[in-house]
Scaffold this motif. Structure first.
Motif, PDB file in Angstrom:
ATOM      1  N   GLY A 241     -47.631  42.212  -2.754  1.00  0.00           N
ATOM      2  CA  GLY A 241     -47.228  43.000  -3.917  1.00  0.00           C
ATOM      3  C   GLY A 241     -48.110  44.209  -4.126  1.00  0.00           C
ATOM      4  N   MET A 242     -49.414  44.024  -3.939  1.00  0.00           N
ATOM      5  CA  MET A 242     -50.344  45.141  -4.095  1.00  0.00           C
ATOM      6  C   MET A 242     -50.106  46.207  -3.032  1.00  0.00           C
ATOM      7  SD  MET A 242     -53.747  42.913  -5.021  1.00  0.00           S
ATOM      8  CE  MET A 242     -54.863  44.177  -4.549  1.00  0.00           C
TER       9      MET A 242
ATOM     10  N   PHE B 217     -46.812  48.031  -3.785  1.00  0.00           N
ATOM     11  CA  PHE B 217     -47.010  48.946  -4.911  1.00  0.00           C
ATOM     12  C   PHE B 217     -47.694  50.230  -4.445  1.00  0.00           C
ATOM     13  CE2 PHE B 217     -49.687  50.604  -8.313  1.00  0.00           C
ATOM     14  CZ  PHE B 217     -48.759  50.774  -9.332  1.00  0.00           C
TER      15      PHE B 217
ATOM     16  N   GLN C 206     -42.793  48.786  -9.866  1.00  0.00           N
ATOM     17  CA  GLN C 206     -42.791  47.571 -10.684  1.00  0.00           C
ATOM     18  C   GLN C 206     -41.780  46.564 -10.168  1.00  0.00           C
ATOM     19  OE1 GLN C 206     -42.173  49.135 -14.640  1.00  0.00           O
ATOM     20  NE2 GLN C 206     -44.318  48.730 -15.166  1.00  0.00           N
TER      21      GLN C 206
ATOM     22  N   VAL D 185     -43.293  44.750  -7.222  1.00  0.00           N
ATOM     23  CA  VAL D 185     -44.318  43.785  -7.635  1.00  0.00           C
ATOM     24  C   VAL D 185     -43.682  42.558  -8.288  1.00  0.00           C
ATOM     25  CG1 VAL D 185     -46.268  43.434  -9.196  1.00  0.00           C
ATOM     26  CG2 VAL D 185     -46.141  45.492  -7.809  1.00  0.00           C
TER      27      VAL D 185
ATOM     28  N   MET E  86     -43.896  38.750  -6.928  1.00  0.00           N
ATOM     29  CA  MET E  86     -44.362  37.648  -7.784  1.00  0.00           C
ATOM     30  C   MET E  86     -43.323  36.538  -7.858  1.00  0.00           C
ATOM     31  SD  MET E  86     -46.192  39.797 -10.858  1.00  0.00           S
ATOM     32  CE  MET E  86     -46.084  38.456 -11.991  1.00  0.00           C
TER      33      MET E  86
END
Length: 93
Positions: free
Chosen positions: A33-34, A37, A68, A71, A75
């Protein structure tokens, strides 16, 4: 004055790199996710000059929503993977 108890916690002895690697093994979708992003933000900043006649605020909002969304998707997949591993893939005694 010496003490017999030697309090040495492994979390305090770790450097930042090994701590990040340990956390990535525990939750593999967090670094995904990081990275996603960061990639979307970098791509959005790269395309900032060639946005045409689109307003900058609209371009930035689209970039923010895409980042977003990536991410939140990572998640959600991570939570699903964690639930699968904990409830379904665990061997029954």
């Amino acid at each position: 004055m010496s003490t017999d108890t030697d309090v040495s916690l492994s979390s305090y002895d770790e450097d930042q790199g090994s701590k990040l690697i340990r956390k990535a093994k525990e939750a593999p979708f967090v670094p995904i996710g990081m990275a996603g992003f960061a990639a979307i933000v970098a791509y959005g900043l790269y395309k900032l000059k060639s946005r045409g006649n689109t307003k900058m605020s609209v371009h930035l909002i689209h970039m923010r929503v895409a980042a977003q969304g990536f991410v939140v998707g990572a998640m959600t997949l991570g939570m699903g993977y964690s639930m699968y591993r904990e409830f379904w893939a665990k061997p029954k005694p």
